[in-house]
Scaffold this motif. Structure first.
Motif, mmCIF file in Angstrom:
data_model
loop_
_atom_site.group_PDB
_atom_site.id
_atom_site.type_symbol
_atom_site.label_atom_id
_atom_site.label_comp_id
_atom_site.label_asym_id
_atom_site.label_seq_id
_atom_site.Cartn_x
_atom_site.Cartn_y
_atom_site.Cartn_z
ATOM 1 N N UNK A 14 7.885 -10.280 -21.059
ATOM 2 C CA UNK A 14 7.784 -9.864 -22.453
ATOM 3 C C UNK A 14 6.714 -8.786 -22.539
ATOM 4 N N UNK A 15 6.955 -7.678 -23.250
ATOM 5 C CA UNK A 15 5.986 -6.577 -23.286
ATOM 6 C C UNK A 15 4.596 -7.030 -23.730
ATOM 7 N N UNK B 142 14.039 -2.377 -21.785
ATOM 8 C CA UNK B 142 13.660 -0.999 -22.118
ATOM 9 C C UNK B 142 12.501 -0.919 -23.106
ATOM 10 N N UNK B 143 11.944 -2.069 -23.491
ATOM 11 C CA UNK B 143 10.867 -2.132 -24.484
ATOM 12 C C UNK B 143 11.295 -1.490 -25.804
ATOM 13 N N UNK C 270 6.633 -8.081 -33.804
ATOM 14 C CA UNK C 270 5.922 -6.838 -34.124
ATOM 15 C C UNK C 270 5.574 -6.092 -32.848
ATOM 16 N N UNK C 271 5.413 -4.782 -32.966
ATOM 17 C CA UNK C 271 5.249 -3.954 -31.769
ATOM 18 C C UNK C 271 3.806 -3.756 -31.328
ATOM 19 N N UNK D 219 0.418 -14.393 -32.027
ATOM 20 C CA UNK D 219 0.529 -14.827 -30.627
ATOM 21 C C UNK D 219 1.050 -13.697 -29.746
ATOM 22 N N UNK D 220 0.742 -13.795 -28.465
ATOM 23 C CA UNK D 220 1.310 -12.925 -27.442
ATOM 24 C C UNK D 220 2.375 -13.688 -26.672
#
Length: 344
Positions: free
Chosen positions: A180-181, A234-235, A296-297, A323-324
């Motif tokens: 996950x980015x 590809x984010x 969210x980005x 959270x991340x």
């Protein structure tokens, strides 16, 4: 806000004599269940799940040798039950002293039962040097009956897809995993006054649901395979969020007769609608809820939305947490400790 529950200081209720040489500590991450893909099952496999490990919410347990099975801390009774089943499965006749340092909130859609079960079992296996087949153990602990993401995320973290439940009793296997980015964030919307379906009520709800169409199952599988996974690789947060939102809408509407609407908690539903109308990339509910999530980005955008939600929903009884994603599985540590007697 830290929703991980700490061990309360309290007088022990039972005696458990221990002679500890080592202790093992396992910290297992909470997870989001992002939706089922095939509730039709016409190809011989049913369910199929998307899941994501979280980095800020976890269950942490420590296991020590003891002459009987005993536990303390939040969700201690469940921990004792899982310890008993795990030791029996591993053929270990002695006991164990389990300390639950913090626990994922129960029946909130964050995977509390599976992560506690696996954390306890893994700690005991490492404590006693036992062979531990995590998949077989999960079945023994009555986890992974419909979804394999809890086991997969305990082992690997990240974003995972499982292949659904087939004819065997084993949990579904993970068929795809991506990191996950690191810059993306999830904003959780928590309703502490509501509990998602679980246990017998959950089984009854599944049994009473209407037939899921083959066409809808095909659409959700296509959204997962041809949009969500490529966009994540590809984010592309817009593409990923759109796919997750579409899957969530379809599954939520299917479960609406059992949970009273697309989302279980009306308060969470209002906050999610507000976020969607204010440009959120992806919104949904984890499992049976009530926990909602917003994609969210960046951390900056996540905290800006956090402030806006706290202002807009100040009187709604909701809590919010940024959270991340977590790209590794559970953490394990071993500590040498002096012999002592402990009461629990």
């Amino acid at each position: 806000m830290d929703i991980a529950v700490r061990v309360p200081r309290h007088r022990p209720t039972r005696r458990c004599m221990t002679a500890h040489l080592y202790s093992t500590t396992v910290s297992a991450p909470a997870r989001l269940h992002l939706g089922f893909l095939d509730l039709h099952g016409g190809l011989g496999r049913r369910f199929g799940s998307l899941g994501l490990a979280l980095d800020e919410v976890a269950t942490t347990v420590t296991a020590q040798t003891a002459d009987r099975i005993c536990a303390e801390g939040p969700q201690a009774r469940r921990a004792e039950t899982y310890a008993r089943l795990a030791l029996r499965h591993m053929g270990i006749a002695t006991g164990a002293h389990i300390v639950v340092h913090r626990a994922i909130p129960e029946h909130a859609g964050l995977g509390s039962g599976t992560q506690l079960a696996l954390a306890v079992a893994s700690a005991l296996a490492h404590l006693y040097g036992a062979e531990c087949d995590a998949r077989a153990l999960a079945a023994t602990l009555n986890r992974g009956q419909r979804s394999g993401i809890g086991l997969g995320l305990f082992e690997q973290g990240g974003f995972v897809l499982d292949g659904g439940r087939g004819a065997t009793e084993e949990p579904p296997r993970i068929t795809a995993r991506l990191d996950f980015p690191a810059s993306w964030r999830l904003l959780l919307i928590l309703d502490d006054g509501f509990r998602g379906l679980h246990g017998a009520a959950e089984k009854e709800a599944f049994a009473a649901l209407p037939m899921f169409s083959e066409q809808q199952a095909g659409r959700l599988c296509r959204l997962a395979l041809m949009q969500a996974l490529p966009a994540l690789a590809e984010h592309d947060i817009a593409g990923f969020g759109a796919a997750i939102s579409a899957i969530q809408a379809a599954v939520g509407d299917h479960f609406a007769p059992a949970q009273g609407g697309r989302f279980a908690s009306r308060r969470v539903a209002r906050a999610l609608d507000w976020c969607a109308h204010n440009g959120a990339s992806g919104v949904g509910q984890s499992s049976w809820g009530p926990t909602g999530f917003v994609l969210l980005d960046s951390e900056t955008r996540a905290h800006a939305l956090l402030r806006a939600l706290r202002s807009a929903f100040a009187d709604q009884g909701l809590e919010f947490l940024v959270c991340s994603g977590r790209n590794r599985g559970a953490d394990l540590s071993v500590e040498r400790i002096p012999a002592r007697a402990s009461a629990t």
